[in-house]
Scaffold this active site. Structure first.
Site, PDB file in Angstrom:
ATOM      1  N   ASN A 119       0.856  -1.202   0.332  1.00 20.26           N
ATOM      2  CA  ASN A 119       0.019   0.091   0.061  1.00 20.26           C
ATOM      3  C   ASN A 119       1.023   1.159   0.027  1.00 20.26           C
ATOM      4  O   ASN A 119       1.591   1.390   1.268  1.00 20.26           O
ATOM      5  CB  ASN A 119      -0.968  -0.100   1.150  1.00 20.26           C
TER       6      ASN A 119
ATOM      7  N   SER B  52       5.047  14.055   0.983  1.00 21.52           N
ATOM      8  CA  SER B  52       5.967  15.212   0.470  1.00 21.52           C
ATOM      9  C   SER B  52       7.130  15.004   0.256  1.00 21.52           C
ATOM     10  O   SER B  52       7.673  13.884   0.717  1.00 21.52           O
ATOM     11  CB  SER B  52       5.537  16.618   1.341  1.00 21.52           C
ATOM     12  N   SER B  53       7.843  15.976  -0.149  1.00 24.21           N
ATOM     13  CA  SER B  53       9.314  15.468  -0.562  1.00 24.21           C
ATOM     14  C   SER B  53      10.550  15.941   0.028  1.00 24.21           C
ATOM     15  O   SER B  53      11.496  16.593  -0.116  1.00 24.21           O
ATOM     16  CB  SER B  53       9.210  16.373  -2.125  1.00 24.21           C
TER      17      SER B  53
ATOM     18  N   GLU C  42       9.896  15.051  -8.378  1.00 24.69           N
ATOM     19  CA  GLU C  42       9.189  14.124  -9.391  1.00 24.69           C
ATOM     20  C   GLU C  42       8.768  14.988 -10.441  1.00 24.69           C
ATOM     21  O   GLU C  42       8.183  15.953 -10.273  1.00 24.69           O
ATOM     22  CB  GLU C  42       8.117  13.251  -8.781  1.00 24.69           C
TER      23      GLU C  42
END
Length: 151
Positions: free
Chosen positions: A32, A37-38, A91
């Site tokens: 899953n 966030s990054s 990304e």
């Protein structure tokens, strides 16, 4: 914290099946995925992609691209830039964009995110997955978080 970079590509009879097959190709199709966030903590270690347990809750930053136009060149990019204090994950994706342009876009975003925080990049890495569409296809690139820090 430990992270892994992975990528995959596949065709499928539907958009969802192509996406699922691309996740399987990236070895993340049986877990899953929890989009986050990054941000990366300091001292992040990159490790080879381990085998994940089916059904496991797995934090990730995911890039994906789908097309059902035969001949399209699809691409997904995931990258990270690490500074002493923290790191950032980037990304991007595209259809019929050059690999060079996508790589430059990811690098620009990484540099900008780190510079905006008044930090200096110590390490940078990007992975890109491309595929020429036959019928219905999807590509994915992901950064997987392992051993999350809990407060």
């Amino acid at each position: 914290m430990k992270i892994s970079l992975t990528k995959g590509k596949s065709e499928g009879p539907t958009k969802l099946n192509a996406f699922d097959n691309a996740l399987l190709d990236a070895d993340i199709g049986n877990v899953n995925l929890i989009p986050v966030s990054s941000m990366l903590p300091p001292n992040t270690e990159v490790i080879p992609m381990p085998e994940l347990k089916p059904g496991e809750m797995t934090n990730c930053v995911l890039s994906r691209q789908y097309s059902d136009n035969p001949g399209d060149e699809i691409a997904a990019v995931i990258a990270y830039a690490q500074a002493d204090e923290m790191g950032c994950v980037i990304e991007t994706s595209g259809i019929n964009k050059s690999v060079k342009d996508l790589e430059e876009e990811a690098k620009f975003m990484a540099e900008y995110m780190i510079e905006k925080r008044e930090l200096e990049i110590l390490d940078y890495k990007a992975v890109i997955q491309t595929h020429t569409v036959i019928d219905k296809a999807c590509v994915v690139a992901a950064l997987i978080y392992h051993n999350p820090i809990r407060h």
